[in-house]
Design a protein around this motif. Sequence first.
Motif, PDB file in Angstrom:
ATOM      1  N   GLY A 145     -34.936  75.809   5.961  1.00  6.36           N
ATOM      2  CA  GLY A 145     -36.139  76.158   5.575  1.00  6.36           C
ATOM      3  C   GLY A 145     -36.862  77.256   6.447  1.00  6.36           C
ATOM      4  O   GLY A 145     -36.236  78.091   6.919  1.00  6.36           O
ATOM      5  N   GLY A 148     -33.121  66.205  11.800  1.00  8.63           N
ATOM      6  CA  GLY A 148     -32.424  65.930  10.566  1.00  8.63           C
ATOM      7  C   GLY A 148     -32.452  65.131   9.696  1.00  8.63           C
ATOM      8  O   GLY A 148     -31.534  64.237   9.275  1.00  8.63           O
ATOM      9  N   VAL A 149     -33.901  64.892   9.486  1.00 11.16           N
ATOM     10  CA  VAL A 149     -33.999  63.777   8.500  1.00 11.16           C
ATOM     11  C   VAL A 149     -34.143  64.274   6.910  1.00 11.16           C
ATOM     12  O   VAL A 149     -34.245  65.542   6.782  1.00 11.16           O
ATOM     13  N   ASN A 179     -35.280  72.790  17.590  1.00  3.99           N
ATOM     14  CA  ASN A 179     -35.402  71.392  17.296  1.00  3.99           C
ATOM     15  C   ASN A 179     -35.313  70.861  15.784  1.00  3.99           C
ATOM     16  O   ASN A 179     -35.892  71.600  15.243  1.00  3.99           O
ATOM     17  N   VAL A 216     -40.470  64.763  16.807  1.00  2.00           N
ATOM     18  CA  VAL A 216     -41.934  65.567  17.187  1.00  2.00           C
ATOM     19  C   VAL A 216     -42.853  64.322  17.494  1.00  2.00           C
ATOM     20  O   VAL A 216     -43.993  64.456  18.200  1.00  2.00           O
ATOM     21  N   ALA A 217     -42.844  63.219  16.748  1.00  2.00           N
ATOM     22  CA  ALA A 217     -43.579  62.317  16.351  1.00  2.00           C
ATOM     23  C   ALA A 217     -43.990  61.320  17.414  1.00  2.00           C
ATOM     24  O   ALA A 217     -44.952  60.418  17.417  1.00  2.00           O
ATOM     25  N   GLY A 244     -34.060  73.195  11.859  1.00  2.00           N
ATOM     26  CA  GLY A 244     -32.757  73.213  11.184  1.00  2.00           C
ATOM     27  C   GLY A 244     -32.501  73.698   9.803  1.00  2.00           C
ATOM     28  O   GLY A 244     -31.248  74.094   9.183  1.00  2.00           O
TER      29      GLY A 244
END
Length: 302
Positions: A19, A41-42, A38, A75-76, A17
């Motif tokens: 970087g 959005g944290v 993927n 993903v965690a 999203g």
Amino acid sequence: MGKINYDGKVAIVTGAGQGIGRMYALELARRGAKVVVNDLGVSRDGEGMDTSAADSVVEQIKADGGQAVANYDSVATMAGGENIVKTAMDAFGTIDILINNAGILRDKSFMKMTEQDWDLIISVHLKGAFCVTQPAIKIMKDKNYGRIVFTASTSGLYGNFGQTNYGAAKMGLVGIMNTLKLEISKYNIKVNTIAPTAWSRMTADIMPPEYEQKLNPQFNEPMTLYLCSEENQVTGQIFAMGAGWYAKTAVVSGEGVCIGDARRPIAVEEIRDNFDKICDLSTPKEHDSGLSIFSYMMPLLK
Ligand code: NAI
């Protein structure tokens, strides 16, 4: 040599999203790949959730004429990883490329590190790579093709103050790769690890402001995309990069020294007396697997 393209290939980029991941997703799509963008959005430390991060990249890809679909799973967890893979299968029917890029930071000196800071970093970076990569490999194995990239960090490879949790997770990815490369080599799946450097929200407050332009995240993209191309035949390698510098880095062994005869006990003084030879890295050697270390011991094992 022609232009490298990803026509017909399906790519998953985690944490795409913004970087560095955003750069991968945009360029893969420009070069013909269908992309699963993927992103949970944290915040930088892993709080909250915002679907607009992934959506904005998907919109940009579509506006440029490319194909992409958003996914907002973390993903965690295994459920998250499986759903990221399912998103690719539902939208595009296969998976060829997986770039494990999602990440957060919880920097603290070791003595101030909480269990939560430790667990969250390990779960996003290290477990996250397992959770997405395992279901993706099930697809790649059946089609006898795959390109996978893990995102490590020089903080793991060499160390960085305040990042014991992050460094452990990042170096752990090298550990996954070293064994995974052996397990999947017969399926024409290549897995490599990168250690990027970029100006992003992750680093903006620790890097000198004058580096903002020169450490553009884009400079990490061509190396990673090359590793994800059909042309790439290397596997199990680590590449460090930033600002247009690219280099292979590796875990190596020195020649070492054989002491004794593998029958008599060895004394601590013999280690002291041979310490220079033990530390000599003038003839460094990489190893394809842990078993090849036996070659050094052979004079003793005969
Ligand atoms: P960034 O903070 O700009 O992007 C990371 C993205 O990952 C964010 O959009 C975030 O929402 C997403 N994300 C975080 N946790 C997630 C989860 N559980 N599931 C799905 N998405 C999640 O960071 P940047 O700088 O682009 O970093 C990308 C990767 O490169 C990370 O793995 C980072 O650790 C690594 N890295 C970056 C360096 C740098 O200099 N920027 C240096 C070394 C490694």
